[in-house]
Design an enzyme around this catalytic site. Structure first.
Site, PDB file in Angstrom:
ATOM      1  N   SER A  29       0.842  -1.195   0.000  1.00 51.80           N
ATOM      2  CA  SER A  29       0.000   0.000   0.000  1.00 51.80           C
ATOM      3  C   SER A  29       0.880   1.248   0.000  1.00 51.80           C
ATOM      4  O   SER A  29       2.061   1.181  -0.353  1.00 51.80           O
ATOM      5  CB  SER A  29      -0.921  -0.038   1.225  1.00 51.80           C
ATOM      6  OG  SER A  29      -1.921   0.944   1.119  1.00 51.80           O
ATOM      7  N   ASN A  30       0.313   2.383   0.373  1.00 51.43           N
ATOM      8  CA  ASN A  30       1.066   3.636   0.410  1.00 51.43           C
ATOM      9  C   ASN A  30       0.578   4.478   1.586  1.00 51.43           C
ATOM     10  O   ASN A  30      -0.316   4.077   2.316  1.00 51.43           O
ATOM     11  CB  ASN A  30       0.925   4.384  -0.924  1.00 51.43           C
ATOM     12  CG  ASN A  30      -0.526   4.658  -1.249  1.00 51.43           C
ATOM     13  OD1 ASN A  30      -1.206   5.391  -0.542  1.00 51.43           O
ATOM     14  ND2 ASN A  30      -1.027   4.028  -2.312  1.00 51.43           N
ATOM     15  N   TYR A  31       1.170   5.656   1.765  1.00 49.76           N
ATOM     16  CA  TYR A  31       0.906   6.463   2.957  1.00 49.76           C
ATOM     17  C   TYR A  31      -0.324   7.364   2.859  1.00 49.76           C
ATOM     18  O   TYR A  31      -0.532   8.208   3.723  1.00 49.76           O
ATOM     19  CB  TYR A  31       2.124   7.342   3.274  1.00 49.76           C
ATOM     20  CG  TYR A  31       3.278   6.570   3.857  1.00 49.76           C
ATOM     21  CD1 TYR A  31       3.174   5.968   5.106  1.00 49.76           C
ATOM     22  CD2 TYR A  31       4.474   6.450   3.160  1.00 49.76           C
ATOM     23  CE1 TYR A  31       4.233   5.262   5.650  1.00 49.76           C
ATOM     24  CE2 TYR A  31       5.541   5.753   3.695  1.00 49.76           C
ATOM     25  CZ  TYR A  31       5.416   5.164   4.941  1.00 49.76           C
ATOM     26  OH  TYR A  31       6.456   4.472   5.475  1.00 49.76           O
ATOM     27  N   SER A  32      -1.129   7.213   1.833  1.00 51.76           N
ATOM     28  CA  SER A  32      -2.315   8.063   1.719  1.00 51.76           C
ATOM     29  C   SER A  32      -3.235   7.895   2.932  1.00 51.76           C
ATOM     30  O   SER A  32      -3.538   6.780   3.345  1.00 51.76           O
ATOM     31  CB  SER A  32      -3.078   7.694   0.442  1.00 51.76           C
ATOM     32  OG  SER A  32      -4.332   8.333   0.442  1.00 51.76           O
ATOM     33  N   ALA A  96      -5.033   7.438  -3.932  1.00 48.43           N
ATOM     34  CA  ALA A  96      -3.679   7.005  -4.312  1.00 48.43           C
ATOM     35  C   ALA A  96      -3.761   5.516  -4.638  1.00 48.43           C
ATOM     36  O   ALA A  96      -3.575   4.659  -3.776  1.00 48.43           O
ATOM     37  CB  ALA A  96      -2.712   7.268  -3.170  1.00 48.43           C
TER      38      ALA A  96
END
Ligand code: C5P
Length: 222
Positions: A29-32, A96
């Site tokens: 995943s990502n930091y959104s 994101a």
């Protein structure tokens, strides 16, 4: 602009990250955080729009008066967005979306092996916004471009390639803008080649400024 300047519009907003599962206990995943997209959804509602919020996993409270469609992966987000597309007069893609997902999701937890490294093949996710751009109709399409380098050049390229009306360019290498913070510093780039820079603002304020521009694009007479 009137406070109800989005009355009669149906605004479809996507927000948050997507999660791409590797096995039953792990994901990419990502930091959104979803903060920007949720701020846009709340502001659009306040301004009279009907709002559908397709959201990846976030820690945020479901906004009142908004239809929330929770999803996990990019493919689920695509399904949810395409399902609601016909109703939408404006689509704002603040999510994101993970560009890649593990090519295979293991049925069981992946065990630690003897080797010093593990190679995970990745597969490209569908680009939801590009797909919307190719079947745009009369809808207003707004994208985000989170970049750590060559911000304007990359954002301009996405605006054209994805057939958007407006792109919000976001320098995520700054610590006071972009992922997970409450403020944002963005540039708005338009189809006709023009652009403008907004100062560092709270995300609620960025949302309202963005919706000011969108309302004007919808109703040039205002
Ligand atoms: O990932 P990229 O920088 O190209 O994202 C730009 C825009 O495209 C964002 O608005 C994002 O929500 C959207 N996007 C998408 N589907 C993807 C990747 C990005 O809708 N798979």
């Amino acid at each position: 602009l009137s406070p109800q300047d989005l009355a009669g519009e149906t605004v479809l907003v996507t927000a948050g990250p997507t999660r791409e599962e590797l096995d039953p206990v792990r994901y990419l995943s990502n930091y959104s955080s979803g903060k920007m997209g949720y701020a846009i959804a709340r502001a659009a509602r306040r301004r009279g729009a009907r709002v559908i919020l397709v959201s990846g996993p976030t820690a945020l409270a479901a906004p009142v008066g908004i239809e929330l469609v929770p999803v996990t992966s990019a493919r689920q987000m695509r399904e949810a967005v395409l399902q609601r597309l016909e109703e939408a007069t404006v689509v704002i893609k603040a999510a994101a979306v993970a560009d890649y997902r593990p090519a295979m999701r293991a049925e069981q937890k992946i065990k630690k092996g003897l080797e010093g490294s593990l190679i995970l093949p990745l597969e490209k996710n569908p680009d939801i916004l590009a797909e919307l751009g190719s079947r745009k109709g009369n809808r207003l399409l707004v994208g985000f471009a989170a970049e750590t380098a060559d911000l304007l050049e990359n954002a301009r390229k996405k605006l054209t390639e994805k057939n958007l009306d407006l792109i919000v360019a976001n320098d995520v290498s700054r610590s006071d803008a972009g992922f997970d913070v409450d403020t944002n510093a963005v540039r708005l780039l338009y189809r006709d080649g023009s652009g403008e820079e907004l100062p560092l603002l709270g995300k609620d304020e960025v949302a309202d400024q963005l919706l000011d521009r969108i309302a004007r694009l919808l109703k040039p007479s205002l």
